[in-house]
Design an enzyme around this catalytic site. Structure first.
Site, mmCIF file in Angstrom:
data_model
loop_
_atom_site.group_PDB
_atom_site.id
_atom_site.type_symbol
_atom_site.label_atom_id
_atom_site.label_comp_id
_atom_site.label_asym_id
_atom_site.label_seq_id
_atom_site.Cartn_x
_atom_site.Cartn_y
_atom_site.Cartn_z
ATOM 1 N N CYS A 2 0.866 -1.168 0.000
ATOM 2 C CA CYS A 2 0.000 0.000 0.000
ATOM 3 C C CYS A 2 0.906 1.223 0.000
ATOM 4 O O CYS A 2 2.125 1.089 -0.028
ATOM 5 C CB CYS A 2 -0.874 0.000 1.241
ATOM 6 S SG CYS A 2 -1.658 -1.575 1.541
ATOM 7 N N ARG A 27 0.774 1.804 -6.247
ATOM 8 C CA ARG A 27 1.082 0.788 -5.229
ATOM 9 C C ARG A 27 -0.157 0.083 -4.691
ATOM 10 O O ARG A 27 -0.058 -0.941 -4.042
ATOM 11 C CB ARG A 27 1.807 1.430 -4.043
ATOM 12 C CG ARG A 27 3.209 1.841 -4.381
ATOM 13 C CD ARG A 27 3.969 2.179 -3.136
ATOM 14 N NE ARG A 27 3.923 1.141 -2.139
ATOM 15 C CZ ARG A 27 4.931 0.374 -1.792
ATOM 16 N NH1 ARG A 27 6.076 0.497 -2.401
ATOM 17 N NH2 ARG A 27 4.798 -0.519 -0.850
ATOM 18 N N TRP A 75 -3.899 -1.669 -0.922
ATOM 19 C CA TRP A 75 -3.976 -2.900 -1.712
ATOM 20 C C TRP A 75 -4.249 -3.975 -0.671
ATOM 21 O O TRP A 75 -3.382 -4.325 0.113
ATOM 22 C CB TRP A 75 -2.659 -3.133 -2.441
ATOM 23 C CG TRP A 75 -2.549 -4.454 -3.118
ATOM 24 C CD1 TRP A 75 -1.990 -5.587 -2.620
ATOM 25 C CD2 TRP A 75 -2.992 -4.796 -4.427
ATOM 26 N NE1 TRP A 75 -2.057 -6.592 -3.531
ATOM 27 C CE2 TRP A 75 -2.665 -6.145 -4.659
ATOM 28 C CE3 TRP A 75 -3.637 -4.075 -5.454
ATOM 29 C CZ2 TRP A 75 -2.959 -6.807 -5.844
ATOM 30 C CZ3 TRP A 75 -3.919 -4.737 -6.638
ATOM 31 C CH2 TRP A 75 -3.581 -6.078 -6.819
ATOM 32 N N ASN A 99 1.340 -0.151 6.320
ATOM 33 C CA ASN A 99 1.658 -1.071 5.215
ATOM 34 C C ASN A 99 2.276 -2.312 5.823
ATOM 35 O O ASN A 99 3.053 -2.196 6.769
ATOM 36 C CB ASN A 99 2.733 -0.485 4.290
ATOM 37 C CG ASN A 99 2.200 0.609 3.426
ATOM 38 O OD1 ASN A 99 1.023 0.916 3.469
ATOM 39 N ND2 ASN A 99 3.085 1.201 2.649
ATOM 40 N N GLY A 100 2.015 -3.474 5.246
ATOM 41 C CA GLY A 100 2.646 -4.691 5.735
ATOM 42 C C GLY A 100 1.606 -5.681 6.228
ATOM 43 O O GLY A 100 0.411 -5.549 5.937
ATOM 44 N N GLU A 484 7.787 -20.929 -19.741
ATOM 45 C CA GLU A 484 7.615 -19.568 -19.220
ATOM 46 C C GLU A 484 8.695 -18.642 -19.793
ATOM 47 O O GLU A 484 8.413 -17.490 -20.151
ATOM 48 C CB GLU A 484 7.673 -19.597 -17.683
ATOM 49 C CG GLU A 484 7.779 -18.265 -16.970
ATOM 50 C CD GLU A 484 6.602 -17.315 -17.198
ATOM 51 O OE1 GLU A 484 5.637 -17.681 -17.896
ATOM 52 O OE2 GLU A 484 6.670 -16.176 -16.711
ATOM 53 N N LYS A 488 7.871 -15.329 -21.923
ATOM 54 C CA LYS A 488 8.371 -13.997 -21.538
ATOM 55 C C LYS A 488 9.063 -13.336 -22.719
ATOM 56 O O LYS A 488 8.866 -12.161 -22.988
ATOM 57 C CB LYS A 488 9.369 -14.082 -20.371
ATOM 58 C CG LYS A 488 8.838 -14.300 -19.004
ATOM 59 C CD LYS A 488 8.165 -13.126 -18.346
ATOM 60 C CE LYS A 488 6.700 -13.141 -18.664
ATOM 61 N NZ LYS A 488 5.846 -13.892 -17.790
ATOM 62 N N GLU A 491 6.564 -12.310 -25.480
ATOM 63 C CA GLU A 491 5.622 -11.263 -25.082
ATOM 64 C C GLU A 491 6.258 -9.876 -25.063
ATOM 65 O O GLU A 491 5.647 -8.916 -25.509
ATOM 66 C CB GLU A 491 5.086 -11.766 -23.759
ATOM 67 C CG GLU A 491 4.662 -11.130 -22.724
ATOM 68 C CD GLU A 491 3.974 -11.771 -21.550
ATOM 69 O OE1 GLU A 491 4.650 -12.391 -20.737
ATOM 70 O OE2 GLU A 491 2.781 -11.526 -21.411
ATOM 71 N N HIS A 507 12.140 -35.515 -31.248
ATOM 72 C CA HIS A 507 10.917 -35.890 -31.957
ATOM 73 C C HIS A 507 10.428 -34.777 -32.883
ATOM 74 O O HIS A 507 9.280 -34.785 -33.306
ATOM 75 C CB HIS A 507 9.820 -36.259 -30.951
ATOM 76 C CG HIS A 507 10.205 -37.423 -30.098
ATOM 77 N ND1 HIS A 507 10.259 -38.712 -30.581
ATOM 78 C CD2 HIS A 507 10.611 -37.487 -28.800
ATOM 79 C CE1 HIS A 507 10.657 -39.522 -29.608
ATOM 80 N NE2 HIS A 507 10.890 -38.803 -28.524
ATOM 81 N N LYS A 606 -3.290 -6.496 -19.295
ATOM 82 C CA LYS A 606 -2.877 -7.090 -18.022
ATOM 83 C C LYS A 606 -3.897 -8.116 -17.548
ATOM 84 O O LYS A 606 -3.545 -9.153 -17.035
ATOM 85 C CB LYS A 606 -2.711 -5.977 -16.975
ATOM 86 C CG LYS A 606 -2.193 -6.463 -15.630
ATOM 87 C CD LYS A 606 -0.764 -6.933 -15.718
ATOM 88 C CE LYS A 606 -0.293 -7.645 -14.471
ATOM 89 N NZ LYS A 606 0.869 -8.507 -14.707
HETATM 90 O O1 M6R Z 1 -4.479 -12.827 -14.060
HETATM 91 P P1 M6R Z 1 -4.115 -14.213 -14.546
HETATM 92 O O2 M6R Z 1 -3.013 -14.840 -13.770
HETATM 93 O O3 M6R Z 1 -5.315 -15.116 -14.609
HETATM 94 O O4 M6R Z 1 -3.604 -13.994 -16.018
HETATM 95 C C1 M6R Z 1 -3.280 -15.085 -16.841
HETATM 96 C C2 M6R Z 1 -2.509 -14.666 -18.061
HETATM 97 O O5 M6R Z 1 -3.270 -13.760 -18.834
HETATM 98 C C3 M6R Z 1 -1.160 -14.016 -17.706
HETATM 99 O O6 M6R Z 1 -0.382 -14.864 -16.905
HETATM 100 C C4 M6R Z 1 -0.377 -13.673 -18.988
HETATM 101 O O7 M6R Z 1 0.003 -14.839 -19.642
HETATM 102 C C5 M6R Z 1 0.844 -12.802 -18.635
HETATM 103 N N1 M6R Z 1 0.876 -11.650 -19.473
HETATM 104 C C6 M6R Z 1 2.129 -13.511 -18.826
HETATM 105 O O8 M6R Z 1 3.223 -12.703 -18.568
#
Ligand code: M6R
Length: 611
Positions: A2, A27, A75, A99-100, A484, A488, A491, A507, A606
């Site tokens: 927060c 935050r 938050w 906060n915390g 992953e 990354k 993306e 394969h 997001k």
């Molecule tokens: O909010 P969520 O964890 O459900 O979101 C899932 C995906 O949309 C999210 O992890 C997405 O793949 C990210 N942008 C990956 O970095």
């Protein structure tokens, strides 16, 4: 995660608190509030659920002002986002912004309730206000002394800002494992959880140390160490502009969030594990021994990065609790007529708690009779509200679209869940549980070391950012990390990448390997090391350029690889938490070298709330 801002001086401070909160809104933003004392010692509080504009609107309807006050943007960690849970919290003569996480707040709440104290919120913070008020007799001791006495009873992390009705000249602050800065101005003093809150008024800050407390007055500042002794702390000049201050000097939110991971993992573990007793406490889970014994399987549903956390959960839970685990992409699960029984536990992993496919999938599982659980970062999000149980990760708000700290706190949560299930199922004895908890607790320190030096990644970015495509390989619990890592890179750098199980390479994908295809191999020393190392040799034999991520001092990797990124030696159970930081940094530095829009990559959102 927060934000706090505080002021004491000669000016009316409402505008200053509100503008400070505006700077901290990144935050936390589920509710906000301000409390201001006037010269007569009357403290008025205004709070509102939702974004800061709601608070500003509420304040405009009934304005008040004074020369000492605190503000907070929240938050949620304990208690849903609501006006009554918003800070500041008042108890008697004392008003607190915090906060915390107060780990022992339930026990303290019980004790204070027995003493006749009445609570008006579901937060852990309110106990702090009551404790200080309880300890304070203004004729014999100061607000600072009462605060210090109250802190002796508290376990957990805090940044606190305290004002009172009895002493409208003093603002008391305290810090333990949650940042707090203070600053002197002309005839005034400021406190804030983060520099940006007051950067418009000063650039010279004292960064309090853990255990420090301070008293701020119009005429000056006194700082005390953890023993209560007066102490001089260095004043540092901050040159950041307000925007880079929000990123704490990091170039992007993503990099800031990568570096925050050790602290957020600590927060996620806080109060939930006991090494001595070999226990994990997850009361919000609502699972007893009998239910766990009867489980026929666990089904995870998730999307994107959260799906890779689910895949690692499969390795962890099957290994430790010997319960069969299935993982499904939420978008597939909901349309495939899945086999679910009343003895199935369905778990949704979601940072936002609002992803449309994940929500639909967990609803589907519930309708088919499964008990449901959410592993979620956002308090009171739809998945958190609808599931039968919830484990909150404490990643705090994640601003970068690419998930980083959300992922590692999800892994922390699933690791705790695996240990808990193992204990309930009887497949894990106390000594084994201790060993795993100990391994988990070491992760933040190991990660800190890994994050010290970025020069290797910067060099790697210069050498590899022209590549058109990358292959990531891993086995066992490193296979989801390979995927992953590839996600990354795609993306944020827009370079094509594939994550593959190392054993699958021959394969098909082996046909792609030549000098132009960098191959990132995740090969720490673990139970499948020999197998992965053989795959690496197969890549080398075909002229591939290898970037190996392996345990420090591994000479075999040195011999075969173009670049070796060393990992610290950690327990195999927690290796994914460490190796993922490396793939995050590879992606980040390549994207940064290419100059892409790292925090808001093209075409991505997001939170994906549509199908
Ligand atoms: O909010 P969520 O964890 O459900 O979101 C899932 C995906 O949309 C999210 O992890 C997405 O793949 C990210 N942008 C990956 O970095």
């Amino acid at each position: 995660m927060c934000g706090i801002v505080g002021y004491v001086g000669t000016e009316c401070c409402a505008h200053l608190l509100l503008s400070g909160l505006r700077r901290l809104e990144y935050r936390g933003y589920d509710s906000a509030g301000i409390a201001i004392a006037n010269d007569d010692g009357q403290v008025q509080v205004c709070r509102a659920e939702g974004k800061l504009t709601n608070l500003e609107q509420a304040y405009r309807q009934e304005p008040f002002d004074g020369a000492i006050g605190v503000g907070h943007t929240r938050w949620a960690t304990h208690g849903r986002p609501s006006e009554s849970n918003a800070h500041p919290h008042r108890a008697g003569r004392v008003v607190v912004a915090h906060n915390g996480i107060i780990e022992n707040y339930l026990e303290l709440k019980e004790k204070l309730t027995a003493q006749g104290r009445e609570f008006t919120s579901e937060t852990d913070t309110e106990v702090v206000a009551h404790l200080i008020d309880e300890a304070w007799n203004p004729s014999t001791r100061s607000l600072h002394e009462a605060t210090c006495e109250a802190l002796e009873e508290i376990e957990g992390s805090y940044a606190l800002a305290v004002i009172s009705t009895e002493n409208p000249e003093e603002l008391v602050v305290a810090r333990n494992a949650s940042p707090m800065v203070i600053a002197r101005g002309r005839d005034c003093a400021f406190a804030a959880s983060d520099v940006p809150a007051v950067l418009d008024h000063t650039r010279r800050f004292i960064f309090l140390h853990d255990g420090d407390t301070a008293v701020l007055r119009t005429g000056g500042i006194e700082v005390f160490d953890s023993n209560g002794e007066p102490v001089e702390r260095e004043v540092k000049r901050i040159a950041w502009d307000p925007i880079s201050a929000e990123k704490q000097g990091y170039k992007h939110f993503m990099l800031k969030e990568i570096h925050e991971q050790p602290a957020r993992i600590t927060d996620t573990l806080r109060g939930r594990v006991s090494v001595d007793r070999g226990e994990v406490h997850l009361p919000e889970l609502g699972l007893d021994e009998q239910t766990v014994q009867k489980l026929d399987k666990i089904v995870f549903v998730a999307c994107g990065t959260s799906f890779f956390a689910a895949q690692i959960a499969k390795y962890m839970i099957e290994e430790v609790a010997r319960i069969p685990v299935e993982t499904d992409l939420a978008s597939e699960f909901r349309y495939r007529n899945p086999l679910i029984s009343d003895d199935t536990l369905a778990i949704a992993i979601s940072q936002s708690g609002e992803t449309a496919d994940t929500l639909a999938a967990i609803r589907e599982a519930g309708e088919r009779g499964a008990r449901t659980l959410g592993i979620v970062n956002v308090i009171e999000s739809t998945i958190a509200r609808e599931a039968d149980g919830v484990i909150y990760t404490h990643a705090g708000p994640e601003i970068g679209v690419a998930s980083t700290k959300a992922f590692t706190t999800q892994l922390t949560a699933v690791a705790m869940l695996a240990i808990k299930l193992g204990r309930l199922k009887g497949t894990l004895d106390v000594a084994q549980a201790r060993e795993l908890i100990e391994a988990l607790r070491h992760v933040p320190a190991e990660m800190e070391n890994l994050l010290q030096d970025s020069s290797l990644y910067e060099k790697l970015a210069r050498g590899y950012s022209q590549a058109k495509s990358f292959l990531y390989l891993g086995r066992g619990n490193q296979y989801p990390i390979a995927m992953e890592g590839a996600l990354k890179l795609k993306e944020i750098s827009y370079i094509h990448a594939e994550g593959y199980a190392a054993g699958e390479m021959k394969h098909g994908p082996i046909a792609l390997i030549d000098r132009n295809m960098p191959v990132v191999v995740l090969s720490p020393r673990n139970s499948v090391y020999e197998k992965t190392a053989s795959n690496l040799e197969e890549v080398k034999a075909r002229g591939g350029r290898i970037i190996a991520i392996g345990t420090e001092g591994d000479e075999r990797l040195d011999a075969f690889s173009d670049v070796v990124i060393p990992l610290p030696k950690v327990h195999e159970f927690v290796q994914p938490l460490i190796s993922v930081v490396v793939v995050q940094l590879i992606a980040y530095h390549i994207a940064d070298f290419k100059g892409t829009d790292i925090d808001q990559p093209r075409n991505l959102a997001k939170s994906v709330t549509v199908e």
